[in-house]
Design a protein around this motif. Structure first.
Motif, PDB file in Angstrom:
ATOM      1  N   ALA A  82       0.907  -1.420  -0.039  1.00  0.00           N
ATOM      2  CA  ALA A  82       0.041   0.241   0.179  1.00  0.00           C
ATOM      3  C   ALA A  82       0.869   1.099  -0.130  1.00  0.00           C
ATOM      4  O   ALA A  82       0.664   2.247  -0.717  1.00  0.00           O
ATOM      5  CB  ALA A  82      -0.936  -0.016   1.268  1.00  0.00           C
ATOM      6  N   GLU A  83       1.877   1.398   0.704  1.00  0.00           N
ATOM      7  CA  GLU A  83       2.736   2.413   1.069  1.00  0.00           C
ATOM      8  C   GLU A  83       3.668   2.719  -0.221  1.00  0.00           C
ATOM      9  O   GLU A  83       3.517   3.960  -1.033  1.00  0.00           O
ATOM     10  CB  GLU A  83       3.726   2.242   2.090  1.00  0.00           C
ATOM     11  CG  GLU A  83       4.301   3.615   2.322  1.00  0.00           C
ATOM     12  CD  GLU A  83       5.497   3.718   3.399  1.00  0.00           C
ATOM     13  OE1 GLU A  83       6.422   4.113   3.613  1.00  0.00           O
ATOM     14  OE2 GLU A  83       5.012   3.018   4.320  1.00  0.00           O
ATOM     15  N   ALA A  84       3.966   1.651  -1.084  1.00  0.00           N
ATOM     16  CA  ALA A  84       4.661   1.451  -2.179  1.00  0.00           C
ATOM     17  C   ALA A  84       4.067   2.073  -3.227  1.00  0.00           C
ATOM     18  O   ALA A  84       4.437   2.953  -4.162  1.00  0.00           O
ATOM     19  CB  ALA A  84       5.235   0.090  -2.550  1.00  0.00           C
ATOM     20  N   ALA A  85       2.410   1.821  -3.219  1.00  0.00           N
ATOM     21  CA  ALA A  85       1.576   2.165  -4.355  1.00  0.00           C
ATOM     22  C   ALA A  85       1.523   3.808  -4.422  1.00  0.00           C
ATOM     23  O   ALA A  85       1.408   4.339  -5.192  1.00  0.00           O
ATOM     24  CB  ALA A  85       0.436   1.656  -4.326  1.00  0.00           C
ATOM     25  N   GLU A  86       1.468   4.173  -3.058  1.00  0.00           N
ATOM     26  CA  GLU A  86       1.119   5.774  -2.837  1.00  0.00           C
ATOM     27  C   GLU A  86       2.382   6.358  -3.172  1.00  0.00           C
ATOM     28  O   GLU A  86       2.349   7.370  -4.040  1.00  0.00           O
ATOM     29  CB  GLU A  86       0.954   5.874  -1.408  1.00  0.00           C
ATOM     30  CG  GLU A  86      -0.363   5.756  -0.813  1.00  0.00           C
ATOM     31  CD  GLU A  86      -1.445   6.500  -1.556  1.00  0.00           C
ATOM     32  OE1 GLU A  86      -1.226   8.003  -1.831  1.00  0.00           O
ATOM     33  OE2 GLU A  86      -2.565   6.070  -2.038  1.00  0.00           O
ATOM     34  N   VAL A  87       3.561   6.076  -2.684  1.00  0.00           N
ATOM     35  CA  VAL A  87       4.940   6.433  -3.330  1.00  0.00           C
ATOM     36  C   VAL A  87       4.853   6.581  -4.819  1.00  0.00           C
ATOM     37  O   VAL A  87       5.412   7.655  -5.460  1.00  0.00           O
ATOM     38  CB  VAL A  87       6.084   6.022  -2.830  1.00  0.00           C
ATOM     39  CG1 VAL A  87       7.416   6.283  -3.430  1.00  0.00           C
ATOM     40  CG2 VAL A  87       6.074   6.319  -1.185  1.00  0.00           C
ATOM     41  N   GLN A  88       4.914   5.622  -5.488  1.00  0.00           N
ATOM     42  CA  GLN A  88       4.581   5.331  -6.928  1.00  0.00           C
ATOM     43  C   GLN A  88       4.020   6.253  -7.648  1.00  0.00           C
ATOM     44  O   GLN A  88       4.336   6.875  -8.530  1.00  0.00           O
ATOM     45  CB  GLN A  88       4.648   3.874  -7.312  1.00  0.00           C
ATOM     46  CG  GLN A  88       5.736   2.899  -7.074  1.00  0.00           C
ATOM     47  CD  GLN A  88       7.150   3.167  -8.006  1.00  0.00           C
ATOM     48  OE1 GLN A  88       6.818   3.355  -9.242  1.00  0.00           O
ATOM     49  NE2 GLN A  88       8.101   3.474  -7.574  1.00  0.00           N
ATOM     50  N   ARG A  89       2.620   6.222  -7.247  1.00  0.00           N
ATOM     51  CA  ARG A  89       1.934   7.210  -8.125  1.00  0.00           C
ATOM     52  C   ARG A  89       1.978   8.498  -7.737  1.00  0.00           C
ATOM     53  O   ARG A  89       2.028   9.488  -8.915  1.00  0.00           O
ATOM     54  CB  ARG A  89       0.499   6.856  -7.787  1.00  0.00           C
ATOM     55  CG  ARG A  89      -0.021   7.104  -6.370  1.00  0.00           C
ATOM     56  CD  ARG A  89      -1.570   6.716  -6.225  1.00  0.00           C
ATOM     57  NE  ARG A  89      -2.263   7.318  -4.993  1.00  0.00           N
ATOM     58  CZ  ARG A  89      -3.257   7.402  -5.027  1.00  0.00           C
ATOM     59  NH1 ARG A  89      -4.334   6.841  -5.711  1.00  0.00           N
ATOM     60  NH2 ARG A  89      -4.004   7.865  -3.955  1.00  0.00           N
ATOM     61  N   LYS A  90       2.676   8.899  -6.777  1.00  0.00           N
ATOM     62  CA  LYS A  90       3.039  10.369  -6.554  1.00  0.00           C
ATOM     63  C   LYS A  90       4.226  10.521  -7.430  1.00  0.00           C
ATOM     64  O   LYS A  90       4.607  11.694  -8.039  1.00  0.00           O
ATOM     65  CB  LYS A  90       3.188  10.824  -5.078  1.00  0.00           C
ATOM     66  CG  LYS A  90       2.009  10.737  -4.203  1.00  0.00           C
ATOM     67  CD  LYS A  90       2.259  10.901  -2.801  1.00  0.00           C
ATOM     68  CE  LYS A  90       0.994  10.913  -2.011  1.00  0.00           C
ATOM     69  NZ  LYS A  90       1.233  11.022  -0.487  1.00  0.00           N
TER      70      LYS A  90
END
Length: 72
Positions: free
Chosen positions: A23-31
Motif C-alpha cells: 500500500a505504501e509503495a503504491a502511494e509513493v509510486q503514483r506520486k
C-alpha cells in the motif's frame, strides 16, 4: 503502478491490483510518477504462497471494485 499510469496517459482506464503489503509503495509510486489519482486496489497479503482457489477468492473479493474503478 507504472502500467496503470501509462494506460491512463493513453486515455484508457486502468487500475493496479497489489498485495496489502504494498500500500505504501503504491502511494509513493503514483506520486513519483506524477499521477496521484492513479487507481489501485489491495488484496490481502500474502499472495505468493496462495493456491489457485485462494487466488480466485481474492479476485472475487475485489472484482466489483475493479469494475467500479474502471467505469466510474
Amino acid at each position: 503502478m507504472h502500467d496503470t499510469v501509462w494506460f491512463e496517459i493513453q486515455g484508457l482506464p486502468a487500475v493496479s491490483i497489489a498485495s496489502s503489503e504494498f500500500a505504501e509503495a503504491a502511494e509513493v509510486q503514483r506520486k513519483a510518477l506524477g499521477m496521484e489519482g492513479a487507481r489501485y486496489l489491495l488484496v490481502d497479503h500474502p499472495i505468493q504462497d496462495a493456491n489457485d482457489e485462494e487466488m480466485r477468492q481474492k479476485a472475487r473479493e475485489v472484482f466489483e471494485s475493479v469494475v467500479t474503478a474502471l467505469t466510474a
